[in-house]
Design a protein around this motif. Structure first.
Motif, short mmCIF file in Angstrom:
data_model
loop_
_atom_site.label_atom_id
_atom_site.label_comp_id
_atom_site.label_asym_id
_atom_site.label_seq_id
_atom_site.Cartn_x
_atom_site.Cartn_y
_atom_site.Cartn_z
N GLN A 10 0.81 -1.20 0.00
CA GLN A 10 0.00 0.00 0.00
C GLN A 10 0.86 1.27 0.00
O GLN A 10 0.54 2.23 -0.67
CB GLN A 10 -0.93 -0.02 1.22
N GLN A 11 1.96 1.25 0.74
CA GLN A 11 2.73 2.48 0.86
C GLN A 11 3.80 2.63 -0.21
O GLN A 11 4.14 3.73 -0.62
CB GLN A 11 3.43 2.54 2.22
N THR A 12 4.35 1.51 -0.64
CA THR A 12 5.47 1.63 -1.56
C THR A 12 5.82 0.29 -2.22
O THR A 12 5.22 -0.73 -1.91
CB THR A 12 6.71 2.23 -0.83
N ALA A 13 6.79 0.35 -3.13
CA ALA A 13 7.15 -0.83 -3.93
C ALA A 13 8.28 -1.62 -3.28
O ALA A 13 9.09 -1.09 -2.53
CB ALA A 13 7.59 -0.38 -5.31
N LEU A 14 8.31 -2.89 -3.61
CA LEU A 14 9.47 -3.73 -3.31
C LEU A 14 10.06 -4.11 -4.67
O LEU A 14 9.41 -4.77 -5.48
CB LEU A 14 9.04 -4.99 -2.56
N THR A 15 11.28 -3.67 -4.93
CA THR A 15 11.85 -3.90 -6.25
C THR A 15 12.55 -5.25 -6.33
O THR A 15 12.89 -5.85 -5.31
CB THR A 15 12.86 -2.79 -6.61
N SER A 16 12.76 -5.69 -7.57
CA SER A 16 13.47 -6.95 -7.80
C SER A 16 14.85 -6.91 -7.16
O SER A 16 15.34 -7.90 -6.63
CB SER A 16 13.58 -7.20 -9.30
N GLN A 17 15.47 -5.72 -7.21
CA GLN A 17 16.81 -5.57 -6.63
C GLN A 17 16.75 -5.80 -5.11
O GLN A 17 17.57 -6.53 -4.56
CB GLN A 17 17.32 -4.16 -6.95
N ASP A 18 15.77 -5.17 -4.45
CA ASP A 18 15.63 -5.34 -3.00
C ASP A 18 15.37 -6.81 -2.65
O ASP A 18 15.92 -7.34 -1.68
CB ASP A 18 14.44 -4.53 -2.47
N LEU A 19 14.51 -7.43 -3.42
CA LEU A 19 14.17 -8.83 -3.13
C LEU A 19 15.39 -9.72 -3.31
O LEU A 19 15.68 -10.59 -2.49
CB LEU A 19 13.02 -9.30 -4.02
N ASN A 20 16.13 -9.46 -4.40
CA ASN A 20 17.33 -10.26 -4.66
C ASN A 20 18.34 -10.12 -3.52
O ASN A 20 18.94 -11.10 -3.08
CB ASN A 20 17.96 -9.83 -5.99
N GLU A 21 18.51 -8.89 -3.05
CA GLU A 21 19.46 -8.68 -1.94
C GLU A 21 18.99 -9.41 -0.69
O GLU A 21 19.79 -9.97 0.05
CB GLU A 21 19.61 -7.18 -1.66
N PHE A 66 9.40 -19.99 -3.78
CA PHE A 66 8.72 -18.71 -3.76
C PHE A 66 7.59 -18.76 -4.78
O PHE A 66 7.85 -18.96 -5.97
CB PHE A 66 9.72 -17.61 -4.14
N TYR A 67 6.36 -18.64 -4.34
CA TYR A 67 5.20 -18.58 -5.24
C TYR A 67 4.76 -17.12 -5.30
O TYR A 67 4.45 -16.52 -4.28
CB TYR A 67 4.04 -19.45 -4.72
N LEU A 68 4.73 -16.57 -6.51
CA LEU A 68 4.43 -15.14 -6.65
C LEU A 68 3.26 -14.89 -7.59
O LEU A 68 3.30 -15.23 -8.77
CB LEU A 68 5.69 -14.42 -7.17
N GLU A 69 2.20 -14.30 -7.03
CA GLU A 69 1.01 -13.91 -7.80
C GLU A 69 1.05 -12.40 -7.97
O GLU A 69 0.87 -11.66 -7.00
CB GLU A 69 -0.26 -14.32 -7.03
N ALA A 70 1.30 -11.92 -9.18
CA ALA A 70 1.29 -10.48 -9.47
C ALA A 70 1.42 -10.28 -10.97
O ALA A 70 1.93 -11.16 -11.66
CB ALA A 70 2.44 -9.75 -8.76
N CYS A 71 0.98 -9.13 -11.46
CA CYS A 71 1.19 -8.82 -12.87
C CYS A 71 2.69 -8.74 -13.17
O CYS A 71 3.46 -8.28 -12.34
CB CYS A 71 0.55 -7.47 -13.22
N GLU A 72 3.08 -9.22 -14.33
CA GLU A 72 4.48 -9.15 -14.79
C GLU A 72 5.45 -9.75 -13.77
O GLU A 72 6.61 -9.36 -13.68
CB GLU A 72 4.86 -7.68 -15.12
N SER A 73 4.94 -10.74 -13.02
CA SER A 73 5.73 -11.26 -11.89
C SER A 73 7.02 -11.95 -12.31
O SER A 73 7.98 -11.99 -11.54
CB SER A 73 4.87 -12.20 -11.04
N GLY A 74 7.07 -12.46 -13.54
CA GLY A 74 8.32 -13.08 -13.99
C GLY A 74 9.50 -12.12 -13.91
O GLY A 74 10.64 -12.53 -13.69
N SER A 75 9.21 -10.83 -14.07
CA SER A 75 10.30 -9.83 -14.08
C SER A 75 10.94 -9.65 -12.70
O SER A 75 11.98 -9.00 -12.59
CB SER A 75 9.78 -8.48 -14.58
N MET A 76 10.34 -10.20 -11.66
CA MET A 76 10.98 -10.13 -10.33
C MET A 76 12.17 -11.08 -10.24
O MET A 76 13.04 -10.92 -9.38
CB MET A 76 9.97 -10.49 -9.24
#
Ligand code: NAG
Ligand code: NAG
Length: 449
Positions: free
Chosen positions: A160-171, A187-197
């Motif tokens: 709600q407040q902000t994004a979690l980026t692929s970079q943050d998740l990878n770190e 890791f099961y991920l439900e989201a639009c364009e989720s492959g890009s994470m």
């Protein structure tokens, strides 16, 4: 000398034998399943399904014997008791399903559901634990299961407040690996364009296997969107595929690969993907989702239900509200719907103008060239900084979710070898900030969804 050699050989041999036994009889005391379940967003229109997904997943794990103390659950929790919920205090994840809100134990709710806290939970943050908050306490032999359901764009998922980026998740995942916080992780991920994470970023050799609901360049789809009495969607295609698959099969025999194949077959509107260490897919599901066999659960609905692009959930909700509006509320609902449509038209124009400014400054050829391509994201680091800049200087995409579908344009700009060099990033972000202050920041809409 000879006898000690024999002894050594025996120890080595037995060491190996006992290791095998340990793996085969998983989980035992030294090896447990831990899970983190997260719905990022808020509001009945766009997040009823996500919060129901997460509570449903909690029951799936508990019913299969995962210990409640090993599960950390984060949802905004503003939906079950929202006045718009036709069944106060209940959440349903499928038509004629059971109430998944009952017994759903939440560890973080409201504004505590944010990327910072999520990352701290994953890292087993000591400060948070000291405050009595639940964090991951898994060790080097444990199996960790993470499930996230919410909105996404290229290279980011949204709270709600902000994004979690692929970079943050990878770190964060890398930290967990380096600090022996798991033996194996899915890791099961439900989201639009989720492959890009995970595409072009998740390492193949840190024992992590990820499945996403969509490929890096397509939206995910909500489902059960036309159930009588519910103006919103009850679930999402990917989630409504993997959870029943776990519930109705013997997960002590079915492998993650087979589950993935079942999910691919069932998800009609997007293309679920696999990332990371795919050898983990040969393990049985029970290594991550609980070891007991499935029980008798409500059958999956046989009828087909309406599916809608997750990006159109709010529109769908207000259209359904209008269809069933009483005379008293009709005008109010109609106004709400037209303001959503107007907000979308505003954003379509505004984002073109912002990109136009970047092109004028030499960061792209033309607005159309940027909007009509889809480069796959490699420079996750620069892009992550851009997403954060966009959120702080342009608009909060966790709330104004309509903007998510345009984020690929910024990935295109960053990946354009002809127009962008990493040294340009700071200057480009300055131009972005100026353009946003003119074209986006002072918009007059409650939320652009
Ligand atoms: C992602 O993490 C892996 C290690 O887990 C690391 O090798 C890789 O460089 C990271 N990728 C980026 C883009 O930072
Ligand atoms: C739900 O239950 C109602 C009443 O019992 C029944 O008529 C309907 O067909 C069921 N719907 C589904 C999808 O199972």
């Amino acid at each position: 000398m000879k006898s000690s050699l024999i002894y050594l050989a025996l120890v080595l041999c037995f060491g190996q034998v006992s290791l095998r036994v340990l793996v085969d009889s998983f989980p035992d005391k030294s090896s447990q399943i831990h899970a983190v379940l997260v719905g990022g967003g808020a509001g009945v229109a766009t997040d009823y399904n996500d919060q129901a997904n997460i509570c449903h997943a909690y029951h799936v794990l508990i019913n299969h014997g995962v210990l409640p103390e090993n599960i950390v659950l984060m949802i905004y929790d503003d939906v079950a008791y929202a006045p718009e919920n036709p069944f106060p205090g209940k959440l349903f994840n499928q038509p004629n399903g059971t109430d998944v809100y009952a017994g759903c134990i939440k560890d973080y709710t409201g504004n505590d559901v944010n990327p910072e806290t999520f990352m701290k939970v994953l890292k087993g943050d000591k400060e948070l634990a000291k405050k009595g908050k639940k964090v991951l306490t898994s060790g080097p032999d444990d199996h960790v299961f993470i499930y996230f359901s919410d909105h996404g764009s290229v290279g980011a998922i949204y709270f709600q407040q902000t994004a979690l980026t692929s970079q943050d998740l990878n770190e964060t995942l890398t930290y967990m690996h380096q600090n022996n916080m798991y033996g194996k992780l899915t890791f099961y991920l439900e989201a639009c364009e989720s492959g890009s994470m995970f595409e072009n970023i998740l390492s193949r050799n840190i024992n992590i296997y990820a499945i996403t609901s969509a490929n890096p360049g397509e939206p995910g789809y909500a489902t059960y969107c036309d159930v009588p009495g519910f103006p919103f969607c009850l679930s999402d295609e990917f989630s409504a595929a993997w959870m029943p698959d776990t519930e109705h099969h013997d997960i002590t025999k079915e492998t993650l690969e087979t589950q993935y194949e079942h999910v691919v077959k069932k998800v009609a509107s997007s293309h679920p993907q696999q990332y990371g260490d795919k050898s983990l897919a040969n393990l049985v599901i029970s290594q991550f989702q609980g070891t007991s066999k499935s029980q008798n659960l409500p059958k999956e609905p046989m009828d087909s239900f309406e599916r809608i692009n997750q990006r159109d959930e709010a529109l769908h909700y207000w259209r359904r509200r209008l269809e069933s509006a009483s005379e008293n509320e009709y005008n109010e609902v109609r106004l709400k719907l037209s303001s959503i449509i107007a907000g979308r038209r505003f954003y379509d124009m505004a984002i073109r103008r912002v990109i136009g400014q970047l092109c004028s400054a030499g960061y792209c050829k033309s607005v159309n060239s940027v909007l009509n391509t889809r480069s796959s994201l490699f420079n996750h680091k620069a892009y992550s900084m851009l997403v954060k800049k966009f959120e702080s200087s342009c608009i909060n995409l966790g709330v104004n979710t309509y903007g998510l579908q345009y984020m690929y344009a910024f990935a295109n700009i960053i990946e354009s070898k002809d127009h962008f060099k990493e040294d340009d990033l700071q200057l480009m972000m300055k131009i972005l900030e100026e353009a946003c202050s003119i074209f986006i920041v002072n918009h007059a809409f409650d939320a652009i969804v």
